[in-house]
Enzyme design. Structure first.
Site, PDB file in Angstrom:
ATOM      1  N   PRO A   1      43.618  34.391  43.076  1.00 56.66           N
ATOM      2  CA  PRO A   1      42.993  33.260  43.758  1.00 56.66           C
ATOM      3  C   PRO A   1      42.062  32.431  42.880  1.00 56.66           C
ATOM      4  O   PRO A   1      41.313  32.974  42.063  1.00 56.66           O
ATOM      5  CB  PRO A   1      42.204  33.922  44.894  1.00 56.66           C
ATOM      6  CG  PRO A   1      41.974  35.315  44.443  1.00 56.66           C
ATOM      7  CD  PRO A   1      43.193  35.677  43.642  1.00 56.66           C
ATOM      8  N   ASN A   2      42.150  31.146  43.087  1.00 57.00           N
ATOM      9  CA  ASN A   2      41.281  30.137  42.457  1.00 57.00           C
ATOM     10  C   ASN A   2      41.619  29.876  40.989  1.00 57.00           C
ATOM     11  O   ASN A   2      41.026  28.988  40.371  1.00 57.00           O
ATOM     12  CB  ASN A   2      39.787  30.502  42.603  1.00 57.00           C
ATOM     13  CG  ASN A   2      39.393  30.727  44.051  1.00 57.00           C
ATOM     14  OD1 ASN A   2      39.715  29.902  44.907  1.00 57.00           O
ATOM     15  ND2 ASN A   2      38.764  31.845  44.354  1.00 57.00           N
TER      16      ASN A   2
ATOM     17  N   ARG B   1      37.707  24.419  37.320  1.00 59.03           N
ATOM     18  CA  ARG B   1      36.851  25.388  38.003  1.00 59.03           C
ATOM     19  C   ARG B   1      35.826  25.959  37.017  1.00 59.03           C
ATOM     20  O   ARG B   1      36.198  26.618  36.045  1.00 59.03           O
ATOM     21  CB  ARG B   1      37.731  26.536  38.514  1.00 59.03           C
ATOM     22  CG  ARG B   1      36.953  27.682  39.096  1.00 59.03           C
ATOM     23  CD  ARG B   1      37.832  28.905  39.294  1.00 59.03           C
ATOM     24  NE  ARG B   1      37.063  29.982  39.864  1.00 59.03           N
ATOM     25  CZ  ARG B   1      37.436  31.247  39.874  1.00 59.03           C
ATOM     26  NH1 ARG B   1      38.586  31.602  39.346  1.00 59.03           N
ATOM     27  NH2 ARG B   1      36.666  32.167  40.401  1.00 59.03           N
TER      28      ARG B   1
ATOM     29  N   TYR C   1      35.072  29.531  32.658  1.00 58.69           N
ATOM     30  CA  TYR C   1      36.512  29.782  32.500  1.00 58.69           C
ATOM     31  C   TYR C   1      37.200  28.849  31.505  1.00 58.69           C
ATOM     32  O   TYR C   1      38.406  28.986  31.272  1.00 58.69           O
ATOM     33  CB  TYR C   1      37.195  29.695  33.871  1.00 58.69           C
ATOM     34  CG  TYR C   1      36.632  30.697  34.866  1.00 58.69           C
ATOM     35  CD1 TYR C   1      36.799  32.073  34.659  1.00 58.69           C
ATOM     36  CD2 TYR C   1      35.915  30.294  35.998  1.00 58.69           C
ATOM     37  CE1 TYR C   1      36.266  32.999  35.550  1.00 58.69           C
ATOM     38  CE2 TYR C   1      35.388  31.215  36.888  1.00 58.69           C
ATOM     39  CZ  TYR C   1      35.564  32.561  36.662  1.00 58.69           C
ATOM     40  OH  TYR C   1      35.033  33.482  37.546  1.00 58.69           O
TER      41      TYR C   1
ATOM     42  N   ASN D   1      45.858  39.061  36.261  1.00 60.44           N
ATOM     43  CA  ASN D   1      44.485  38.640  36.510  1.00 60.44           C
ATOM     44  C   ASN D   1      44.386  38.447  38.021  1.00 60.44           C
ATOM     45  O   ASN D   1      44.772  37.402  38.555  1.00 60.44           O
ATOM     46  CB  ASN D   1      44.139  37.346  35.776  1.00 60.44           C
ATOM     47  CG  ASN D   1      42.661  36.983  35.948  1.00 60.44           C
ATOM     48  OD1 ASN D   1      41.975  37.545  36.791  1.00 60.44           O
ATOM     49  ND2 ASN D   1      42.183  36.043  35.153  1.00 60.44           N
TER      50      ASN D   1
ATOM     51  N   ALA E   1      39.242  37.583  42.099  1.00 64.28           N
ATOM     52  CA  ALA E   1      38.294  38.280  42.979  1.00 64.28           C
ATOM     53  C   ALA E   1      38.918  39.484  43.700  1.00 64.28           C
ATOM     54  O   ALA E   1      38.215  40.455  44.012  1.00 64.28           O
ATOM     55  CB  ALA E   1      37.717  37.303  43.997  1.00 64.28           C
TER      56      ALA E   1
ATOM     57  N   GLU F   1      45.631  44.579  32.505  1.00 61.39           N
ATOM     58  CA  GLU F   1      44.672  43.771  33.278  1.00 61.39           C
ATOM     59  C   GLU F   1      44.016  42.762  32.339  1.00 61.39           C
ATOM     60  O   GLU F   1      43.651  43.110  31.215  1.00 61.39           O
ATOM     61  CB  GLU F   1      43.600  44.706  33.859  1.00 61.39           C
ATOM     62  CG  GLU F   1      42.508  43.993  34.621  1.00 61.39           C
ATOM     63  CD  GLU F   1      41.417  44.947  35.129  1.00 61.39           C
ATOM     64  OE1 GLU F   1      41.230  46.028  34.544  1.00 61.39           O
ATOM     65  OE2 GLU F   1      40.750  44.574  36.114  1.00 61.39           O
TER      66      GLU F   1
ATOM     67  N   HIS G   1      41.065  39.428  32.237  1.00 61.14           N
ATOM     68  CA  HIS G   1      40.079  38.521  32.837  1.00 61.14           C
ATOM     69  C   HIS G   1      39.601  37.566  31.759  1.00 61.14           C
ATOM     70  O   HIS G   1      39.380  37.994  30.621  1.00 61.14           O
ATOM     71  CB  HIS G   1      38.874  39.284  33.401  1.00 61.14           C
ATOM     72  CG  HIS G   1      39.244  40.218  34.500  1.00 61.14           C
ATOM     73  ND1 HIS G   1      39.529  39.779  35.775  1.00 61.14           N
ATOM     74  CD2 HIS G   1      39.430  41.558  34.500  1.00 61.14           C
ATOM     75  CE1 HIS G   1      39.861  40.827  36.526  1.00 61.14           C
ATOM     76  NE2 HIS G   1      39.815  41.914  35.777  1.00 61.14           N
TER      77      HIS G   1
ATOM     78  N   ARG H   1      28.809  40.274  33.955  1.00 64.09           N
ATOM     79  CA  ARG H   1      28.279  39.204  34.795  1.00 64.09           C
ATOM     80  C   ARG H   1      27.256  39.765  35.784  1.00 64.09           C
ATOM     81  O   ARG H   1      27.284  40.952  36.104  1.00 64.09           O
ATOM     82  CB  ARG H   1      29.435  38.461  35.493  1.00 64.09           C
ATOM     83  CG  ARG H   1      30.226  37.662  34.426  1.00 64.09           C
ATOM     84  CD  ARG H   1      31.430  36.960  34.985  1.00 64.09           C
ATOM     85  NE  ARG H   1      31.082  35.945  35.972  1.00 64.09           N
ATOM     86  CZ  ARG H   1      31.988  35.173  36.568  1.00 64.09           C
ATOM     87  NH1 ARG H   1      33.282  35.303  36.255  1.00 64.09           N
ATOM     88  NH2 ARG H   1      31.626  34.277  37.456  1.00 64.09           N
TER      89      ARG H   1
HETATM   90  C1  DQA Z   1      38.107  36.517  36.727  1.00 66.10           C
HETATM   91  C2  DQA Z   1      36.789  37.272  36.992  1.00 66.10           C
HETATM   92  C3  DQA Z   1      36.634  37.553  38.472  1.00 66.10           C
HETATM   93  O1  DQA Z   1      35.403  38.242  38.693  1.00 66.10           O
HETATM   94  C4  DQA Z   1      36.602  36.268  39.270  1.00 66.10           C
HETATM   95  O2  DQA Z   1      36.554  36.550  40.645  1.00 66.10           O
HETATM   96  C5  DQA Z   1      37.740  35.371  38.947  1.00 66.10           C
HETATM   97  C6  DQA Z   1      38.196  35.254  37.562  1.00 66.10           C
HETATM   98  C7  DQA Z   1      38.253  36.121  35.247  1.00 66.10           C
HETATM   99  O3  DQA Z   1      39.372  35.815  34.841  1.00 66.10           O
HETATM  100  O4  DQA Z   1      37.254  36.096  34.514  1.00 66.10           O
HETATM  101  O5  DQA Z   1      38.224  34.638  39.807  1.00 66.10           O
HETATM  102  O6  DQA Z   1      39.187  37.371  37.046  1.00 66.10           O
END
Ligand code: DQA
Length: 143
Positions: A9-10, A17, A22, A73, A76, A97, A99, A106
């Protein structure tokens, strides 16, 4: 070898964003880069993004059926989805995985837990977009 890069998501708004966290690469650009990096590694990469958890679960179930390696990825969902935990547990191919930021560094406590990590061959975090290249390299070395 086929590899799926699955983004949660997002992440469709990458580039717009919170660029201070990011970066400025868009999701389309990321998909193109993953294709190119994969090609250099002899991988056929397909990159997908969804804001719908059920769709992500369907993709992971399909990856399990087909034994397709996954770079994930889960954004959240990483931090709270037990359905995602179960979907990752049953994968039959390698899982890496990734990120863009480093959630464990964080300030929000909720980001310090990952339901993907227990099932992953490796986690790449805090490397920006290049983390996807590193994750693809790990996948290519794993087989
Ligand atoms: C994320 C880190 C997550 O905590 C966050 O919710 C994201 C992006 C990252 O790629 O840094 O949406 O996965």
């Amino acid at each position: 070898m086929r590899v799926w890069v699955l983004n949660g998501p997002n992440l469709g708004r990458l580039g717009r964003r919170q660029p201070e966290i990011y970066g400025t690469t868009t999701h389309d650009e990321l998909a193109e880069l993953c294709g190119r990096w994969g090609h250099e590694l002899g991988l056929e990469v397909e990159t997908r993004q969804t804001n719908h958890e059920g769709e992500m679960l369907d993709w992971l179930n399909e990856a399990a059926d087909l034994s397709v390696p996954v770079v994930l990825n889960a954004a959240a969902w990483t931090h709270y989805s037990l359905a995602l935990y179960d979907a990752c547990a049953q994968l039959t191919g390698p899982l890496v995985e990734v990120h863009i930021s480093d959630p464990k560094q964080r300030p929000e406590e909720f980001r310090h837990t990952s339901h993907v990590e227990p099932h992953a061959l490796a986690t790449v975090a805090g490397q920006g977009i290049d983390g996807y290249r590193q994750a693809l390299e790990i996948v290519s070395r794993s087989s």
